[in-house]
Every structure is written in structure tokens, then in C-alpha cells.
Design an enzyme around this catalytic site. Structure first.
Site, short mmCIF file in Angstrom:
data_model
loop_
_atom_site.label_atom_id
_atom_site.label_comp_id
_atom_site.label_asym_id
_atom_site.label_seq_id
_atom_site.Cartn_x
_atom_site.Cartn_y
_atom_site.Cartn_z
N ARG A 231 6.57 49.94 77.91
CA ARG A 231 5.48 49.11 78.43
C ARG A 231 5.59 48.99 79.94
NH1 ARG A 231 6.57 44.59 77.54
NH2 ARG A 231 8.37 44.79 76.17
N TYR B 86 1.65 55.26 75.58
CA TYR B 86 2.84 54.64 74.99
C TYR B 86 2.47 53.43 74.13
CZ TYR B 86 6.78 51.77 74.08
OH TYR B 86 7.68 50.99 73.39
N LYS C 166 0.95 44.19 70.83
CA LYS C 166 1.27 43.19 71.86
C LYS C 166 0.00 42.64 72.51
CE LYS C 166 5.64 43.06 71.26
NZ LYS C 166 6.44 44.21 71.03
N HIS D 28 6.48 36.26 69.35
CA HIS D 28 7.22 37.53 69.31
C HIS D 28 8.45 37.33 68.41
CE1 HIS D 28 9.28 40.93 71.88
NE2 HIS D 28 8.78 41.40 70.76
N SER E 215 12.49 42.12 73.68
CA SER E 215 12.39 43.51 73.25
C SER E 215 13.76 44.18 73.23
CB SER E 215 11.46 44.27 74.20
OG SER E 215 10.21 43.64 74.22
N ALA E 216 13.99 44.95 72.18
CA ALA E 216 15.25 45.69 72.00
C ALA E 216 16.48 44.78 71.98
CB ALA E 216 15.38 46.79 73.06
N CYS E 217 16.33 43.61 71.38
CA CYS E 217 17.47 42.69 71.25
C CYS E 217 17.78 42.37 69.80
CB CYS E 217 17.22 41.42 72.04
SG CYS E 217 17.30 41.69 73.82
N LYS F 243 15.54 42.32 66.68
CA LYS F 243 14.64 41.75 65.65
C LYS F 243 14.55 42.66 64.42
CE LYS F 243 11.14 41.25 68.43
NZ LYS F 243 11.89 41.69 69.61
N ASP G 94 8.50 41.93 64.21
CA ASP G 94 8.14 41.82 65.64
C ASP G 94 7.24 40.64 65.98
OD1 ASP G 94 8.60 43.14 68.20
OD2 ASP G 94 6.48 43.63 68.21
N ARG H 164 10.86 55.68 69.58
CA ARG H 164 10.42 54.74 68.53
C ARG H 164 10.04 55.46 67.24
NH1 ARG H 164 10.29 48.93 69.75
NH2 ARG H 164 11.01 48.91 71.88
N GLY I 199 24.91 43.39 59.92
CA GLY I 199 25.02 42.68 58.64
C GLY I 199 25.82 41.38 58.74
N ASN J 225 25.71 39.23 60.84
CA ASN J 225 24.89 38.12 61.34
C ASN J 225 24.46 37.17 60.22
OD1 ASN J 225 25.11 39.14 63.92
ND2 ASN J 225 23.19 40.31 63.82
P1 GTP Z 1 11.51 45.54 69.93
O1 GTP Z 1 10.98 46.45 68.89
O2 GTP Z 1 11.55 46.18 71.28
O3 GTP Z 1 10.83 44.22 69.98
O4 GTP Z 1 13.09 45.36 69.62
P2 GTP Z 1 13.89 44.57 68.49
O5 GTP Z 1 14.10 43.16 68.94
O6 GTP Z 1 13.30 44.76 67.17
O7 GTP Z 1 15.34 45.26 68.57
P3 GTP Z 1 16.11 46.22 67.52
O8 GTP Z 1 16.39 45.53 66.23
O9 GTP Z 1 15.39 47.51 67.45
O10 GTP Z 1 17.49 46.42 68.27
C1 GTP Z 1 17.57 46.98 69.55
C2 GTP Z 1 18.99 47.44 69.86
O11 GTP Z 1 19.87 46.34 69.74
C3 GTP Z 1 19.44 48.49 68.87
O12 GTP Z 1 19.74 49.67 69.57
C4 GTP Z 1 20.67 47.93 68.23
O13 GTP Z 1 21.71 48.87 68.28
C5 GTP Z 1 21.03 46.69 69.02
N1 GTP Z 1 21.40 45.59 68.10
C6 GTP Z 1 20.63 45.04 67.12
N2 GTP Z 1 21.29 44.07 66.45
C7 GTP Z 1 22.52 43.99 67.02
C8 GTP Z 1 23.67 43.17 66.79
O14 GTP Z 1 23.71 42.31 65.92
N3 GTP Z 1 24.75 43.38 67.61
C9 GTP Z 1 24.74 44.33 68.60
N4 GTP Z 1 25.83 44.46 69.35
N5 GTP Z 1 23.67 45.12 68.84
C10 GTP Z 1 22.57 44.96 68.08
C1 SPV Z 2 8.61 45.55 72.44
O1 SPV Z 2 8.76 46.12 73.53
O2 SPV Z 2 8.82 44.33 72.28
C2 SPV Z 2 8.17 46.33 71.26
C3 SPV Z 2 7.70 47.68 71.46
O3 SPV Z 2 8.15 45.80 70.16
S1 SPV Z 2 6.09 47.71 72.11
O4 SPV Z 2 5.15 47.75 71.01
O5 SPV Z 2 6.01 48.90 72.90
O6 SPV Z 2 5.84 46.53 72.89
MN MN Z 3 8.81 43.66 70.29
#
Ligand code: GTP
Ligand code: SPV
Ligand code: MN
Length: 600
Positions: free
Chosen positions: A70, A198, A207, A227, A249-251, A253, A278, A376, A501, A503
């Protein structure tokens, strides 16, 4: 044409006049249509057909190399008054927004087809749901929308003669980053996105509609668009508690939403049900509790790091009917990515379409990625083995706990609980996280990201905090609010908590807390588990590690206070007094704790 809705017909005509496509095709959402579009896209190279024996129904797409995440700097909220967009958004006046984007849309579809994609966010006909129509010149977008939303004729039937819909216009145009704009017009219920291919920029139901436009509508109509993932935790008696969790994002979920119980807890008989990964839309029901739906029908998830250990459910989900974006293609037309199941193949084609082999370095001597870090998958959530049977329930699920979280190498303990709703809102409002590959910008830098909504709140965030406080006043059975951090590290930068897991151990404590069943210690920032209140059966973590994970260091928090007030000050008088009251209360609790340390 599949509709008699005058407003829709007129709008499609008007947009076609501006973009000048060769033809306009109305999508019905049928399988025949999907097959036809897929074959067409394979012919032009927009999609690459994968090994149909190993990955049935799957395809690969490569975006332009400067179009892989994004672009928040090119994303605008166009309201008549600048203050209504707030300091959290880029702003343009609607006139200027339409003019600037209009210049790029003009004739952008010459030689192309304009697809009309009617979609419903939420089950068709649910009181939660909203209808949108996306016009796009990308088959990739059509096929993604078909997975991510309820798409097709049923939506037009529901829309009827006079129904309202969000007007979503998208064109790839020339995919030029200098002619790329993602515009939102909340006052007109419209979105214009141009120059990108993208996901987050172009799958306009996601979003753009389900968060930016929906958050604006939610404030007006008295609900929440967030979110957040939604998951059910079934206990051994068969009772299911649902929680909603907001991480940037990428944390984590998608990973948390599909969690598989770890060995040690399995004997307790927990099962996890995935509702969404999401986005959550939440309303207060007549019972005074908060109920939620997932407005989406698919998952657009991060590929790297997905493997049979971290997320076996996702691995099963993406084995068929999945569109992959920007991963590595192997000679046998299967795929590879970093931190997946397999070691790197001897050769392949990387996400940029170039020959690749392990160990390749760029000019700076850094390894070249096979798959882009923000590559993705797009997969139907119905393919997920842990999918809830409530996906199509018009009523949603009742939320027992709201969880905030982010990536904090230091500072935030593994989990803590807010004292009450206003304190929980303050906790959400002070969230911060290290930047990831999901957005352009300096990776790893800590930025404040309230409720994980900084890039997605379609109006002034001060008003958004106020709305959250008001929602709390209206509920007689509000969920409890928590904060988690899976990402605390030791001195050498290794994660202290195994995550994934495991968690579930934290979720168990959270759910027990909603029933007053688990012990906690009161700290300046909230309730933190006592070491023995987390079930650690089968997980070997040293006592010191646990202490470090649960530690609340008042000195570190004192430093954090400064960054919090800097952030809040941007909002001036518009920030609710109650948020400042919470801030002052936290300051004095921390100060007191430091004094107690000095003079025990
Ligand atoms: P968006 O789709 O961008 O909103 O991301 P998301 O919040 O769904 O994140 P996602 O579950 O795809 O995880 C993103 C990254 O975080 C992955 O590459 C995982 O390896 C890492 N990750 C997820 N859960 C954990 C966790 O419990 N511990 C650690 N250390 N890393 C994690
Ligand atoms: C995010 O970035 O929080 C995502 C991927 O879930 S996107 O749909 O590109 O925003
Ligand atoms: Mn997201």
C-alpha cells in the site's frame, strides 16, 4: 446489463465516458465467467497457470516492481473540510481530488475492457452489510474480488431499483508511481484508485471501503469498522467465546485467527474457529453486547513465513483456488517462498520475473528475495479447515474480548488488561508498532498506530477516539479490553515468546479474565498475569524469560509517555478530554511506581 438501478446505470455510463474502454462487461459471479476470465488472463500473461495437479485452481500474478505494498503517501481522504480528515490522513478537497485523479483516468481504458463488479461486504442481505460496485480494467482485480467478497448477480438483485452502493472506480492506467492516487470521498460514498495493481490499493472492498469509508459511516450510524481478526475459542464444554484483535499490518492477525492449539494445551480440548483475519464490523445489539461480522469472504494474507509449523490451516487453505502474488516460481510450476516448508530450490523465477538461485546478492551484498516480503495469497476463507460455521450468519458473533497488539521489541509485556472501557480505549489509542513490509517506509521504525487504524481511519482520529468512548457508554455488556505483544526480544534480538500456536496460552488467560477466573497483578499500565496464572504445560520457558516477558519497567514507560503526548498534541482541542484524563492518570501511576522503587 443485469440491473435496473438507474443511479448505477448512469454512473457506469459516466465513468465509461471518462475512461473510454473498448467495452463494458457486467460480472455475474458465475463459475463459467471465472473460468473465462482466468483463461483470458493466462493468455495475456496477467496470470500464470500453476501446476494443476499439485495446486488445482491456483495462479500466480506479478505486480510491477514498484507496486508491491500500500502506498500510504498517495492515499487521500477528500472531505470538504480539512479538519474532518484529521492529521492522521493526507487530505485534498473533493474538487481537487476528482480533478487530479480524473486527469489520469481520462482515456485510461482505451483498448481495454471495463468490468462492472457488484459486491457485498458481509453476507448478502445482512443488516451489517454494505454494497459496493467496482469498475476496473484488471482481470486480476475481478478474480480477487470474487474471492474476497460476495460478488455477482445476487448482489445486484439485493440492490434493487433504488439501493445505495459505494461507487468504486479503479484503473491500472500505466502503473506509473507518479500517476498513482488512492482517493476516498466519504461524503459522496465513492472511491477512485488509479495507477496501481497492488491488493490494498485496488481491491476496493477491502481497506478502502470496509475500513476507510466504513469507519466514516460507522461513526455516523453508531457502529465500529475495525482492522481486526475475529476468532472463536471453543472450550472443552463446547462453549465458544469470540474475541476480536487489532494488530497492525503484518503483525499476526491471519496467524492468530487460524491458530492450532499447542501440544501441552491440546488435552484440554480447545478448538479454534476462524471468523475473519483482517476486518471486523461490530454493532451493539439489543442485548447490550457487541456483535461482529467479518465483511470479507476471503483472506489476502502474507505468504513469507507461512509454513506447516507456523500456520498449518493457512497452508491447507492455499492449496487450491488461490491467487498468489509476487512469490517465486519453480520450474515445475509450483511455488517457493522464504520461511516456507521447503529449503530453497536450486533455481526459479523470482517475484520480479528474473532468474533466481539461492545465494544471489544485490549490489549492496544483501541476499535477493525469491518472494517479496509482502507477497500475498488470495484464498476463500471457506477453504480454511478451521472456518467457523457462522460465516453466513446475518447476526454475527458476540465479542467477549477486544485485543490490541503490535510489534514492540521492548516495553510492552506479553499481555495486560485495561482497568475499564475508557482505559482500554486509551490503550488502543496509544498503540505503537515497528513498521513492516506491508507499507512503504523505513522498516522497523516504531510508529504510533492507534487501534491498528492509522492508515485506515477515514476521518479525524480524535473524533474516532470519541466514538469509541461513546460506544462504551452505550453498551451494558462491553467486552473487556487487552493488549498483547508477541514480539518482545532479548538483548541479542531474539523473540522471547515462541508465538503462533502458543499464543493460545495468552488467549486462555484473556478469556478466563472475562469470567473473573484468572489471577492478575495490578501494575501502572493495567492487570498483568501472575506467573502461575498462565498455563505453561508442555512449554519450556525459563522463569527469567517469563519474568522478562511480563515485566513492566516504569522508567521505560516514562519515556514512552513523551511520545504519546507528542502524538496526541497533533489533534489539538479535538482530542477528547477523557483521553487526556487517562493520560494524566497513567503518568501519575508511573510516577508513583518510580518513587516507590526509589524509596521502598
Ligand atoms: P496483514 O494481512 O498485513 O493485515 O497482516 P496480519 O496481521 O494478518 O499478519 P500475519 O498473520 O500475516 O503475520 C505477519 C508476519 O508476522 C508473518 O510473517 C509471521 O511470521 C509473523 N508472526 C505472526 N504471528 C507471530 C507470532 O506469534 N510470533 C512471531 N514471532 N511472529 C509472528
Ligand atoms: C494490510 O496491509 O493490512 C493488509 C494487506 O491486510 S492490504 O490489503 O494490502 O492492505
Ligand atoms: Mn490488514
Amino acid at each position: 446489463m443485469l440491473t435496473k438501478n438507474k443511479a448505477l446505470i448512469n454512473w457506469v455510463e459516466e465513468m465509461a465516458k471518462m475512461c473510454e474502454p473498448d467495452q463494458v462487461v457486467w460480472c455475474d459471479g458465475s463459475d463459467v465467467e471465472k473460468e473465462r476470465l482466468m483463461q483470458e488472463a493466462i493468455k495475456t500473461g496477467e496470470l500464470i497457470e500453476l501446476n494443476q495437479e499439485k495446486l488445482p485452481g491456483c495462479t500466480l500474478h506479478r505486480t510491477a516492481t514498484n507496486d508491491v505494498a500500500r502506498t500510504e503517501n498517495l492515499t487521500f481522504i477528500c472531505t470538504s473540510k480539512k479538519e474532518d480528515a484529521g492529521p492522521n490522513n493526507n487530505w485534498m478537497s473533493p474538487e481537487e481530488g476528482y480533478k487530479k485523479a480524473g486527469e489520469i483516468f481520462k482515456q485510461s481504458m482505451v483498448g481495454r475492457t471495463m468490468y462492472v463488479v457488484p459486491f457485498s461486504m458481509g453476507p448478502v442481505g445482512s443488516p451489517f452489510s454494505k454494497i459496493g460496485v467496482e469498475l476496473t480494467d484488471s482481470i486480476y482485480v475481478v478474480l480477487n474480488m470474487r474471492i474476497m467478497t460476495r460478488m455477482g448477480k445476487a448482489v445486484l438483485d439485493r440492490l434493487g431499483y433504488q439501493g445505495e452502493f459505494t461507487k468504486c472506480l479503479h484503473s491500472k492506467a500505466d502503473l506509473d508511481i507518479n500517476r498513482r492516487l488512492i482517493m476516498h470521498f466519504p461524503e459522496d460514498n465513492a472511491i477512485w484508485s488509479v495507477g496501481s495493481g497492488y491488493g490494498g490499493n485496488v481491491l476496493l472492498g477491502k481497506k478502502c471501503l470496509a475500513l476507510r469509508i466504513a469507519s466514516y459511516l460507522a461513526k455516523k450510524e453508531g457502529w465500529l469498522a475495525e482492522h481486526m481478526l475475529i476468532m472463536g475459542v471453543e472450550d472443552p464444554s463446547g462453549h465458544i467465546d469470540y474475541v476480536a484483535a487489532a494488530f497492525p499490518s503484518a503483525c499476526g492477525k491471519t496467524n492468530l485467527a487460524m491458530l492450532i492449539p499447542p501440544e501441552g494445551l491440546k488435552s484440554k480440548g480447545y478448538r479454534i474457529w476462524t471468523v475473519g483475519d483482517d476486518i471486523a464490523w461490530m454493532q451493539i445489539d439489543s442485548d447490550g453486547a457487541l456483535w461482529a461480522i467479518n465483511p470479507e469472504a476471503g483472506c489476502f494474507g502474507v505468504v513469507p513465513g507461512t509454513n506447516s509449523k507456523t500456520n498449518p490451516n493457512a497452508m491447507a487453505m492455499i492449496r487450491k483456488d488461490t491467487i498468489y502474488t509476487n512469490v517465486l516460481l519453480k520450474p515445475d510450476k509450483t511455488l517457493w517462498w522464504e520461511d516456507g516448508d521447503d529449503s530453497a530450490p536450486p533455481e526459479g523465477i523470482d517475484w520480479q520475473g528474473r532468474p533466481w538461485k539461492p545465494g544471489l546478492l544485490d549490489q549492496n551484498g544483501k541476499p535477493i528475495d525469491g518472494a517479496h516480503p509482502n507477497s500475498r495469497f488470495t484464498a476463500p476463507i471457506a477453504n480454511c479447515p478451521s472456518v467457523t460455521n457462522r460465516l453466513e450468519h446475518h447476526h454475527g458473533v458476540q465479542i467477549s474480548a477486544i485485543i490490541f497488539g503490535g510489534r514492540r521489541a521492548h516495553l510492552a509485556p506479553l499481555v495486560y488488561e485495561a482497568f475499564d472501557w475508557p482505559h482500554g480505549v486509551f490503550m488502543g489509542a496509544t498503540m505503537a508498532s515497528e513498521r513492516t513490509a506491508a507499507q512503504y517506509g523505513k522498516q522497523g521504525e516504531v510508529r504510533r498506530d492507534p487501534m491498528a487504524m492509522l492508515p485506515f481511519c477515514g476521518y479525524n482520529m480524535a473524533d474516532y477516539f470519541d466514538h469509541w468512548l461513546e460506544m462504551g457508554r452505550q453498551m451494558t455488556k462491553p467486552p473487556k479490553i487487552f493488549n498483547v505483544n508477541w514480539f518482545r526480544t532479548d538483548e541479542s534480538g531474539n523473540f522471547l515468546w515462541p508465538g503462533y500456536g502458543e499464543n493460545l496460552r495468552v488467549l486462555e488467560w484473556i478469556i478466563d479474565r472475562t469470567k473473573d477466573k484468572a489471577k492478575a497483578a495490578k501494575t501502572p499500565i493495567g492487570y498483568v498475569p501472575t506467573p502461575e496464572s498462565l498455563d505453561m504445560t508442555g512449554l519450556d520457558l525459563s522463569k527469567e524469560t517469563m519474568e522478562h516477558l511480563l515485566e513492566v519497567n516504569p522508567k521505560d514507560w516514562e519515556e514512552e509517555l513523551e511520545s504519546i503526548s507528542d502524538f496526541f498534541n497533533q489533534f489539538g482541542d479535538r482530542l477528547p478530554q477523557l483521553i487526556w484524563d487517562e493520560y494524566e492518570a497513567l503518568c501519575s501511576r508511573i510516577k508513583k511506581r518510580i518513587e516507590n522503587y526509589a524509596h521502598p
